[in-house]
Design a protein around this motif. Structure first.
Motif, PDB file in Angstrom:
ATOM      1  N   ASP A 186      49.992  42.711  30.880  1.00 14.38           N
ATOM      2  CA  ASP A 186      48.711  42.777  31.859  1.00 14.38           C
ATOM      3  C   ASP A 186      48.306  41.534  32.418  1.00 14.38           C
ATOM      4  O   ASP A 186      47.682  41.254  34.085  1.00 14.38           O
ATOM      5  N   HIS A 245      47.553  41.271  36.393  1.00 11.93           N
ATOM      6  CA  HIS A 245      46.212  40.587  37.161  1.00 11.93           C
ATOM      7  C   HIS A 245      46.459  39.185  37.954  1.00 11.93           C
ATOM      8  O   HIS A 245      46.627  39.111  39.452  1.00 11.93           O
ATOM      9  N   HIS A 254      45.204  48.507  37.612  1.00 14.11           N
ATOM     10  CA  HIS A 254      43.830  48.732  37.029  1.00 14.11           C
ATOM     11  C   HIS A 254      43.206  49.876  37.007  1.00 14.11           C
ATOM     12  O   HIS A 254      42.774  50.524  36.381  1.00 14.11           O
ATOM     13  N   HIS A 275      45.239  47.896  26.442  1.00 13.16           N
ATOM     14  CA  HIS A 275      45.349  47.985  27.722  1.00 13.16           C
ATOM     15  C   HIS A 275      46.702  47.748  28.655  1.00 13.16           C
ATOM     16  O   HIS A 275      47.128  48.117  29.978  1.00 13.16           O
TER      17      HIS A 275
HETATM   18 FE   FE2 Z   1      43.676  43.780  32.590  1.00 12.51          FE
END
Ligand code: FE2
Length: 389
Positions: free
Chosen positions: A195, A199, A264, A278
């Protein structure tokens, strides 16, 4: 272009920083916190890392530990009731992204007029007001939520993960203590680490990229890429944990000042409908989406590959971009990321929801920031490609 940058007023970064929580509250003039966390943090005793220093400093606090993974609007409403039950002047959010996002949602909803719902703050609405400041203490590396102007809350009636953005979601302070991540199991370490990498990469290739966000994104990729396999293989690798934690926070600062993009946008509907964590749903999509987007943002993808240590400075953009795509696929193999099929998602349900998921991805606005902006059919094709990757 004007970059809009919002950050916590104070960040304490370093091993053992959580012990400074009482001093931080004193500096901010906030003597009565509500601690917001999840049941596992309480059961495992992890929460004592935050509450023992408070008790030692004679700071009285409340505890709301009913947060859930993929925070929901109904839990936010229960949290607001807890917040109003005593004269709390701040919240201390302790845990992974979910308790931090929950506290942010509580602060935003508690500042609203009676009758206003969480969904009233869904983007493009602005959630600029917070009832009380939030002090965020992440225990994973990580969502970066401790520094961002975003929270993601599930609308339980519509089964939708809503992106909520604004000044009201920016924590007043963050304590970034890598020692809190030492006990995180390998699977969560991998998911949250990917994740973070997503980002940084999306914040860097986004149409909303800017020089301030670029510096943080490149620094984050240089910290995360060489250390992700190390923390997965050995959760006690302290040097790698420290770099991952700083990288995750810098990646959060990067995308908060820029944006996330197609990964995302497509990931949130997978999480909402199939309850895939996630970071894992990002990982399922990252290779295919990067392949799809590569030519449209080649110089930036190539620069990302170089920052990650995948390509030399002399290597041309085409070669560097190809190395990036290959590495993202290899990373998924090495970190045992399953395809949606291998994860156990029902194929008929997946296929039946493709249209809805594509609509929800587009409505979030995130795909519009991608270097190559997809239409609905292209998003569906990417979901199909990821299905059995
Ligand atoms: Fe994220």
């Amino acid at each position: 272009m004007i970059a809009s940058v919002a950050s916590p007023r104070l960040m304490l970064i370093g091993g053992g920083a959580v012990a400074e929580l009482p001093a931080l509250l004193g500096k901010l003039g906030l003597p009565h916190p509500l601690v917001v966390t999840d049941p596992f943090m309480v059961r495992s005793g992890m929460i004592l890392r935050a509450t023992e220093p408070l008790q030692a400093a004679n700071i009285s606090f409340g505890l709301f530990s009913d947060t859930v993974s993929d925070p929901t609007d109904t839990v936010i409403e229960a949290g607001v009731a807890a917040l109003r039950a005593a004269p709390y002047d701040c919240m201390v959010a302790f845990g992974g992204g979910s308790p931090i996002d929950t506290a942010k949602g509580m602060a935003i909803l508690a500042a609203a007029a009676p009758g206003v719902k969480m969904r009233d703050f869904k983007v493009p609405a602005a959630a600029d007001r917070a009832a009380v400041p939030v002090i965020a203490i992440p225990t994973t590396a990580g969502t970066g939520s401790e520094v961002t102007r975003f929270t993601v809350i599930t609308d339980t009636e519509r089964n939708e993960k809503m992106l909520i953005a604004g000044l009201g979601a920016v924590p007043a302070a963050a304590i970034v203590d890598w020692r809190l991540t030492l006990s995180v199991p390998a699977r969560i370490t991998a998911d949250t680490g990917i994740d973070s990498l997503t980002h940084a990469l999306e914040g860097f290739v986004s149409k909303r990229a800017n020089p301030h966000a670029d510096a943080l994104a490149l620094a984050a990729m240089a910290l995360i890429a060489p250390n992700l396999r190390a923390v997965y293989a050995n959760p006690n690798d302290e040097a790698a944990r420290e770099k991952m934690m700083l990288g995750a926070t810098q990646a959060g600062m990067a995308f908060s000042a820029s944006s996330v993009a197609l990964v995302h946008g497509m990931s949130r509907p997978i999480g909402a409908h199939f309850h895939v964590p996630h970071g894992l749903s990002n990982a399922m999509l990252l290779p295919a989406v990067t392949r799809f987007s590569l030519e449209a943002g080649l110089p930036r993808y190539a620069a990302a590959a170089r920052a990650m240590g995948l390509a030399s400075a002399e290597e041309g953009d085409q070669a560097a971009g190809a190395r990036l795509v290959a590495e993202l696929a290899a990373l998924n193999r090495d970190l045992a990321v399953p395809s949606p099929r291998a994860y156990g998602i029902d194929e008929a349900r997946w296929n039946g929801l493709l249209e809805t998921m594509a609509d929800q991805a587009l409505a979030s606005g995130s795909p519009g920031n991608n270097p190559r902006v997809p239409d609905k059919a292209e998003i569906i094709a990417l979901y199909r490609e990821a299905w059995e990757a």
